[in-house]
Design a protein around this motif. Structure first.
Motif, mmCIF file in Angstrom:
data_model
loop_
_atom_site.group_PDB
_atom_site.id
_atom_site.type_symbol
_atom_site.label_atom_id
_atom_site.label_comp_id
_atom_site.label_asym_id
_atom_site.label_seq_id
_atom_site.Cartn_x
_atom_site.Cartn_y
_atom_site.Cartn_z
ATOM 1 N N ILE A 1 15.493 5.741 11.265
ATOM 2 C CA ILE A 1 15.544 5.573 9.814
ATOM 3 C C ILE A 1 15.026 6.857 9.186
ATOM 4 C CG2 ILE A 1 14.654 4.289 7.832
ATOM 5 C CD1 ILE A 1 14.359 1.857 9.738
ATOM 6 N N LYS A 2 15.875 7.486 8.400
ATOM 7 C CA LYS A 2 15.477 8.708 7.704
ATOM 8 C C LYS A 2 15.423 8.433 6.214
ATOM 9 C CE LYS A 2 17.303 12.128 10.888
ATOM 10 N NZ LYS A 2 18.135 13.327 11.032
ATOM 11 N N GLY A 3 14.469 9.057 5.558
ATOM 12 C CA GLY A 3 14.384 8.896 4.122
ATOM 13 C C GLY A 3 13.119 9.491 3.557
ATOM 14 N N ARG A 4 12.999 9.366 2.266
ATOM 15 C CA ARG A 4 11.848 9.893 1.551
ATOM 16 C C ARG A 4 10.727 8.870 1.495
ATOM 17 N NH1 ARG A 4 14.449 12.312 -3.811
ATOM 18 N NH2 ARG A 4 12.307 12.898 -4.202
ATOM 19 N N ALA A 5 9.494 9.369 1.502
ATOM 20 C CA ALA A 5 8.304 8.525 1.479
ATOM 21 C C ALA A 5 7.920 8.138 0.062
ATOM 22 C CB ALA A 5 7.134 9.267 2.126
ATOM 23 N N PHE A 6 7.414 6.914 -0.078
ATOM 24 C CA PHE A 6 6.750 6.473 -1.292
ATOM 25 C C PHE A 6 5.384 5.982 -0.857
ATOM 26 C CE2 PHE A 6 5.645 3.709 -4.869
ATOM 27 C CZ PHE A 6 5.970 4.541 -5.926
ATOM 28 N N VAL A 7 4.336 6.621 -1.341
ATOM 29 C CA VAL A 7 2.983 6.381 -0.840
ATOM 30 C C VAL A 7 2.195 5.493 -1.798
ATOM 31 C CG1 VAL A 7 0.850 7.490 -0.080
ATOM 32 C CG2 VAL A 7 3.048 8.615 0.334
ATOM 33 N N LEU A 8 1.543 4.488 -1.225
ATOM 34 C CA LEU A 8 0.719 3.551 -1.982
ATOM 35 C C LEU A 8 -0.664 3.458 -1.352
ATOM 36 C CD1 LEU A 8 3.444 0.800 -2.396
ATOM 37 C CD2 LEU A 8 2.474 2.188 -4.237
ATOM 38 N N GLY A 9 -1.574 2.778 -2.032
ATOM 39 C CA GLY A 9 -2.938 2.616 -1.539
ATOM 40 C C GLY A 9 -3.134 1.324 -0.781
ATOM 41 N N ASP A 10 -4.360 0.846 -0.771
ATOM 42 C CA ASP A 10 -4.731 -0.396 -0.096
ATOM 43 C C ASP A 10 -4.485 -1.595 -1.015
ATOM 44 O OD1 ASP A 10 -5.708 1.094 2.067
ATOM 45 O OD2 ASP A 10 -7.719 1.222 1.191
ATOM 46 N N ASN A 11 -4.406 -2.770 -0.396
ATOM 47 C CA ASN A 11 -4.355 -4.054 -1.112
ATOM 48 C C ASN A 11 -3.216 -4.157 -2.121
ATOM 49 O OD1 ASN A 11 -6.781 -5.024 0.202
ATOM 50 N ND2 ASN A 11 -7.871 -3.570 -1.097
ATOM 51 N N ILE A 12 -2.047 -3.691 -1.741
ATOM 52 C CA ILE A 12 -0.869 -3.870 -2.607
ATOM 53 C C ILE A 12 -0.431 -5.320 -2.450
ATOM 54 C CG2 ILE A 12 1.525 -3.188 -3.011
ATOM 55 C CD1 ILE A 12 -0.583 -1.053 -3.801
ATOM 56 N N ASP A 13 -0.551 -6.084 -3.535
ATOM 57 C CA ASP A 13 -0.265 -7.515 -3.437
ATOM 58 C C ASP A 13 1.166 -7.836 -3.873
ATOM 59 O OD1 ASP A 13 -0.197 -8.146 -6.303
ATOM 60 O OD2 ASP A 13 -2.379 -7.982 -6.272
ATOM 61 N N THR A 14 1.562 -9.066 -3.602
ATOM 62 C CA THR A 14 2.941 -9.461 -3.877
ATOM 63 C C THR A 14 3.263 -9.466 -5.365
ATOM 64 O OG1 THR A 14 2.281 -11.782 -3.676
ATOM 65 C CG2 THR A 14 3.265 -10.755 -1.735
ATOM 66 N N GLY B 1 -1.570 1.399 2.718
ATOM 67 C CA GLY B 1 -2.886 1.402 3.352
ATOM 68 C C GLY B 1 -3.112 0.105 4.094
ATOM 69 N N SER B 2 -4.262 -0.478 3.879
ATOM 70 C CA SER B 2 -4.587 -1.740 4.551
ATOM 71 C C SER B 2 -4.235 -2.921 3.653
ATOM 72 C CB SER B 2 -6.070 -1.772 4.913
ATOM 73 O OG SER B 2 -6.865 -1.691 3.752
ATOM 74 N N ASN B 3 -4.026 -4.080 4.294
ATOM 75 C CA ASN B 3 -3.796 -5.349 3.614
ATOM 76 C C ASN B 3 -2.549 -5.334 2.720
ATOM 77 O OD1 ASN B 3 -4.567 -8.034 3.248
ATOM 78 N ND2 ASN B 3 -5.813 -7.562 1.455
ATOM 79 N N PHE B 4 -1.495 -4.698 3.179
ATOM 80 C CA PHE B 4 -0.258 -4.617 2.403
ATOM 81 C C PHE B 4 0.377 -6.003 2.312
ATOM 82 C CE2 PHE B 4 4.030 -3.675 1.203
ATOM 83 C CZ PHE B 4 3.933 -2.515 0.456
ATOM 84 N N GLY B 5 0.787 -6.404 1.114
ATOM 85 C CA GLY B 5 1.467 -7.679 0.901
ATOM 86 C C GLY B 5 0.541 -8.866 0.736
#
Length: 185
Positions: free
Chosen positions: A5-18, A78-82
């Protein structure tokens, strides 16, 4: 199924909730109507405050205003994604927007299972913090056979945790296809 899978990154932090992945006010669209379901892509990650989106720069929308698809195929979290509610709309929204994979330190269990069971996006785990090494817009290459992520922009390679028992489900497309292929239903 794509093994690279090739593509561009989108960077997020920790605890991204639904609710950040797909805010509750956008759960009014049909999941099965192709025209309506495009709106899940339009509003994917729209609940993440712009000051946090696209870290480390901030202020970068995942999907540009008025669009239904993103220019970012690989999400670095980061951690706890979703974390948060158990809605399957969250990984569905990311898939409809055009995301192919998420790489995070850890996931909320139900979000992780929804990714796999629905065949929405590939959820990889990493034992190292990548959201401080990769920047939004970096060109990435994810190798499902080698369990590696290459940052083509910075010429760096990261080892990921193997997908293990979920790989056959991902290869089949979703849990029901896997069950059909293995004469379970």
């Amino acid at each position: 199924m794509e093994k690279i899978i090739k593509g561009r990154a989108f960077v997020l932090g920790d605890n991204i909730d639904t609710d950040q992945i797909i805010p509750a006010e956008h759960l009014v669209y049909s999941l099965s109507d192709p025209e309506e379901s495009k709106n899940y892509g339009r509003f994917a990650l729209s609940g993440v405050p712009l000051s946090q989106s696209g870290l480390p720069k901030g202020g970068i929308p995942f999907v540009d205003e008025g669009q239904y698809q993103t220019k970012y195929q690989i999400i670095i979290g980061g951690s706890n994604f979703g974390c948060g509610s158990s809605r399957e709309h969250a990984p569905f929204a990311l898939q409809v927007a055009g995301a192919k994979a998420i790489i995070a330190e850890s996931y909320a269990r139900i979000f992780y299972r929804n990714c796999v069971d629905g065949g929405f996006v590939v959820p990889y785990e990493t034992s190292q913090k990548l959201n401080d090494k990769i920047e939004t817009g970096d060109e990435l290459e994810l190798d499902l056979n080698g369990n590696t992520l290459r940052n083509l922009t910075k010429n760096e390679t990261y080892q990921l945790r193997p997908l293990g028992d979920i790989l056959p489900i991902i290869e089949a497309g979703n849990i029901f296809e896997y069950a059909r292929q293995n004469n379970m239903i």
